[in-house]
Design a protein around this motif. Sequence first.
Motif, short mmCIF file in Angstrom:
data_model
loop_
_atom_site.label_atom_id
_atom_site.label_comp_id
_atom_site.label_asym_id
_atom_site.label_seq_id
_atom_site.Cartn_x
_atom_site.Cartn_y
_atom_site.Cartn_z
N LEU A 1 0.82 -1.21 0.00
CA LEU A 1 0.00 0.00 0.00
C LEU A 1 0.85 1.26 0.00
O LEU A 1 0.48 2.27 -0.59
N GLY A 2 2.01 1.19 0.64
CA GLY A 2 2.92 2.33 0.64
C GLY A 2 3.41 2.68 -0.75
O GLY A 2 3.69 3.83 -1.06
N CYS A 3 3.52 1.67 -1.60
CA CYS A 3 3.98 1.88 -2.97
C CYS A 3 2.84 2.14 -3.95
O CYS A 3 3.02 2.83 -4.94
N ARG A 4 1.70 1.54 -3.67
CA ARG A 4 0.59 1.54 -4.63
C ARG A 4 -0.69 2.00 -3.94
O ARG A 4 -1.71 1.30 -3.93
N ASN A 5 -0.63 3.17 -3.38
CA ASN A 5 -1.70 3.72 -2.57
C ASN A 5 -3.05 3.78 -3.28
O ASN A 5 -4.08 3.60 -2.65
N ASP A 6 -3.05 4.05 -4.56
CA ASP A 6 -4.31 4.17 -5.29
C ASP A 6 -4.58 2.99 -6.22
O ASP A 6 -5.34 3.11 -7.17
N ALA A 7 -4.00 1.85 -5.93
CA ALA A 7 -4.27 0.64 -6.71
C ALA A 7 -5.38 -0.14 -6.02
O ALA A 7 -5.29 -0.44 -4.83
N ILE A 8 -6.42 -0.43 -6.75
CA ILE A 8 -7.57 -1.12 -6.16
C ILE A 8 -7.17 -2.46 -5.57
O ILE A 8 -7.63 -2.84 -4.49
N GLU A 9 -6.30 -3.18 -6.23
CA GLU A 9 -5.88 -4.50 -5.75
C GLU A 9 -5.16 -4.38 -4.41
O GLU A 9 -5.36 -5.20 -3.51
N ALA A 10 -4.36 -3.35 -4.23
CA ALA A 10 -3.66 -3.14 -2.96
C ALA A 10 -4.66 -2.78 -1.85
O ALA A 10 -4.55 -3.29 -0.73
N ARG A 11 -5.61 -1.92 -2.15
CA ARG A 11 -6.63 -1.55 -1.16
C ARG A 11 -7.49 -2.77 -0.79
O ARG A 11 -7.81 -2.98 0.38
N TYR A 12 -7.85 -3.55 -1.79
CA TYR A 12 -8.62 -4.78 -1.55
C TYR A 12 -7.85 -5.72 -0.62
O TYR A 12 -8.39 -6.22 0.36
N MET A 13 -6.56 -5.93 -0.91
CA MET A 13 -5.75 -6.79 -0.06
C MET A 13 -5.67 -6.25 1.36
O MET A 13 -5.78 -7.01 2.33
N GLY A 14 -5.47 -4.95 1.49
CA GLY A 14 -5.39 -4.36 2.83
C GLY A 14 -6.67 -4.58 3.62
O GLY A 14 -6.63 -4.94 4.80
N GLY A 15 -7.79 -4.41 2.96
CA GLY A 15 -9.08 -4.63 3.62
C GLY A 15 -9.34 -6.09 3.93
O GLY A 15 -9.82 -6.44 5.01
N PHE A 16 -9.01 -6.95 2.98
CA PHE A 16 -9.26 -8.38 3.16
C PHE A 16 -8.41 -8.95 4.30
O PHE A 16 -8.91 -9.68 5.16
N VAL A 17 -7.14 -8.60 4.32
CA VAL A 17 -6.26 -9.08 5.40
C VAL A 17 -6.77 -8.56 6.75
O VAL A 17 -6.85 -9.33 7.72
N ALA A 18 -7.16 -7.31 6.82
CA ALA A 18 -7.67 -6.75 8.08
C ALA A 18 -8.96 -7.45 8.51
O ALA A 18 -9.18 -7.69 9.70
N LEU A 19 -9.81 -7.79 7.55
CA LEU A 19 -11.04 -8.53 7.86
C LEU A 19 -10.72 -9.88 8.49
O LEU A 19 -11.28 -10.25 9.53
N ILE A 20 -9.79 -10.61 7.89
CA ILE A 20 -9.43 -11.92 8.43
C ILE A 20 -8.78 -11.75 9.81
O ILE A 20 -9.05 -12.54 10.73
N GLU A 21 -7.97 -10.73 9.97
CA GLU A 21 -7.38 -10.46 11.29
C GLU A 21 -8.48 -10.23 12.33
O GLU A 21 -8.41 -10.76 13.45
N ALA A 22 -9.49 -9.46 11.96
CA ALA A 22 -10.61 -9.19 12.88
C ALA A 22 -11.35 -10.48 13.23
O ALA A 22 -11.70 -10.70 14.39
N GLN A 23 -11.57 -11.31 12.24
CA GLN A 23 -12.30 -12.56 12.47
C GLN A 23 -11.50 -13.57 13.29
O GLN A 23 -12.08 -14.40 13.97
N LEU A 24 -10.16 -13.49 13.22
CA LEU A 24 -9.32 -14.48 13.89
C LEU A 24 -8.72 -14.00 15.22
O LEU A 24 -7.83 -14.65 15.75
N GLY A 25 -9.21 -12.90 15.74
CA GLY A 25 -8.75 -12.54 17.07
C GLY A 25 -8.28 -11.13 17.30
O GLY A 25 -7.91 -10.76 18.42
N HIS A 26 -8.26 -10.30 16.25
CA HIS A 26 -7.89 -8.89 16.41
C HIS A 26 -9.10 -8.04 16.01
O HIS A 26 -9.12 -7.41 14.95
N PRO A 27 -10.14 -7.97 16.85
CA PRO A 27 -11.38 -7.29 16.46
C PRO A 27 -11.19 -5.81 16.12
O PRO A 27 -11.96 -5.26 15.31
N TYR A 28 -10.19 -5.17 16.67
CA TYR A 28 -9.94 -3.75 16.39
C TYR A 28 -9.57 -3.52 14.92
O TYR A 28 -9.65 -2.39 14.42
#
Length: 136
Positions: free
Chosen positions: A57-84
């Motif tokens: 994301l630091g390199c490709r701030n406005d790339a949809i694929e990078a934003r999607y990955m950032g959101g998807f990884v954070a979603l899985i983190e929330a579901q697996l024990g990091h609700p914040y």
Amino acid sequence: GAESINAHQKASRINPCETQYTRRYANVLLDLARANPKRPERFEYLDFASEAVTRTLGCRNDAIEARYMGGFVALIEAQLGHPYKIAVAERELDRAIELDPTYIPVLTARAATARTAGNPALAAQLEARAASLKKE
């Protein structure tokens, strides 16, 4: 497993901003986190995945694929024990929707994020939107 992790680390040194490398690496790490219920190891895998997408994301701030990955990884983190992390998932996926409001995987991930956050009405709205786009 280990071979994929090593291959990604090597690829990252060559091209740290390549979204496809990061996506593959993050998916391997998320699979390992899902399969490993032990907290220290699970959270290590999640942290490595989060660090990888943050770097991209630091390199490709406005790339949809990078934003999607950032959101998807954070979603899985929330579901697996990091609700914040749900707030990170919402922010990244909302930004991805701004970049392309017709990208069905992002709408689906955002619906899952809304459901995880306890907002079933928004989840239903996003799922309906994705379903209507599939018909087009």
